[in-house]
Design a protein around this motif. Sequence first.
Motif, mmCIF file in Angstrom:
data_model
loop_
_atom_site.group_PDB
_atom_site.id
_atom_site.type_symbol
_atom_site.label_atom_id
_atom_site.label_comp_id
_atom_site.label_asym_id
_atom_site.label_seq_id
_atom_site.Cartn_x
_atom_site.Cartn_y
_atom_site.Cartn_z
ATOM 1 N N LEU A 78 47.694 28.483 40.791
ATOM 2 C CA LEU A 78 47.057 28.804 39.519
ATOM 3 C C LEU A 78 46.603 30.260 39.552
ATOM 4 N N SER A 79 47.204 31.088 38.696
ATOM 5 C CA SER A 79 46.878 32.511 38.642
ATOM 6 C C SER A 79 45.981 32.764 37.436
ATOM 7 N N VAL A 80 44.846 33.450 37.672
ATOM 8 C CA VAL A 80 43.840 33.641 36.617
ATOM 9 C C VAL A 80 43.483 35.116 36.504
ATOM 10 N N LEU A 81 43.470 35.607 35.268
ATOM 11 C CA LEU A 81 43.084 36.985 34.978
ATOM 12 C C LEU A 81 41.858 36.953 34.076
ATOM 13 N N VAL A 82 40.785 37.620 34.518
ATOM 14 C CA VAL A 82 39.508 37.586 33.800
ATOM 15 C C VAL A 82 39.112 38.994 33.375
ATOM 16 N N LYS A 89 28.286 39.719 40.454
ATOM 17 C CA LYS A 89 27.603 39.648 41.743
ATOM 18 C C LYS A 89 28.238 38.583 42.629
ATOM 19 N N ARG A 90 28.691 37.510 41.984
ATOM 20 C CA ARG A 90 29.317 36.426 42.752
ATOM 21 C C ARG A 90 30.238 35.634 41.832
ATOM 22 N N ILE A 91 31.370 35.181 42.400
ATOM 23 C CA ILE A 91 32.299 34.307 41.687
ATOM 24 C C ILE A 91 32.568 33.102 42.586
ATOM 25 N N TYR A 92 32.500 31.907 42.016
ATOM 26 C CA TYR A 92 32.766 30.705 42.800
ATOM 27 C C TYR A 92 33.176 29.572 41.870
ATOM 28 N N PRO A 131 38.019 38.057 44.214
ATOM 29 C CA PRO A 131 39.120 38.528 43.359
ATOM 30 C C PRO A 131 39.580 39.940 43.697
ATOM 31 N N ASP A 132 40.801 40.237 43.290
ATOM 32 C CA ASP A 132 41.275 41.612 43.263
ATOM 33 C C ASP A 132 40.900 42.199 41.901
ATOM 34 N N GLU A 133 40.748 43.506 41.847
ATOM 35 C CA GLU A 133 40.453 44.161 40.579
ATOM 36 C C GLU A 133 41.699 44.924 40.131
#
Length: 230
Positions: A78-82, A89-92, A131-133
């Motif tokens: 599953l590839s996600v672009l946000v 500060k945090r992603i989970y 994530p990567d930016e």
Amino acid sequence: MKKTSFFIAVIVIFVSILAIYGIVTVMMDNTGKINQGTYRINDVMSKSTIVYNEKEIKNEGKNGLSDISFDLTQDNLLSVLVAKNVNAKRIYINNVNISTPKYHGNMYISQNNTEEKISNDSAEKELNIYPDELDGEYFFELKIVNENFIQNASLPSDLKVATFDGTLLRDLSISEQDVTFKVKFDLNIIDESGKLNTCNFNLDFPKNGLVDNGISITREDFANFVFTVK
């Protein structure tokens, strides 16, 4: 008589006002429909494949397909672009729930290329996302795995040709429905101000085509993924 008619008219008007208010309230309720907060899902892509793991050849020299013993794993990516207005500060992810298909093995979810994983019975109930930016947006990939859902299998003795992808399920008389399962989880992003932005994911894996085409790739409708602020 006139007094009775007056009260009936008042009651009808009152009921009509309540009905109109109820209809307007339902129509104007955009909870879960309009994106809130400082993040937005820009793209969601799902991909399902079958991983073939040969274990042994039963009768060396015969070269028949039925002489090969193997395991199968279903890999879903599953590839996600946000899109973001502020840094996170945090992603989970949490509240993970993976349903059980007819054919199942060790089922879990992890970020692609990391060691952390989480399943329904994991002691750890949160999975950190790193994530990567890309061009000012966050990008990450999740692996949803049904590991070794088929073990020690052999192909039919009358089968002459096989492709080692999702079409193997058809050769084994396994339907796509037999391996389809549902995945639910919440994607959480804590922004710089400490606000919690949450987006619910509810997906089926695999999508149509894995058995017939050997692989399934689907661009999800990202309008189904909206953030709320808690």
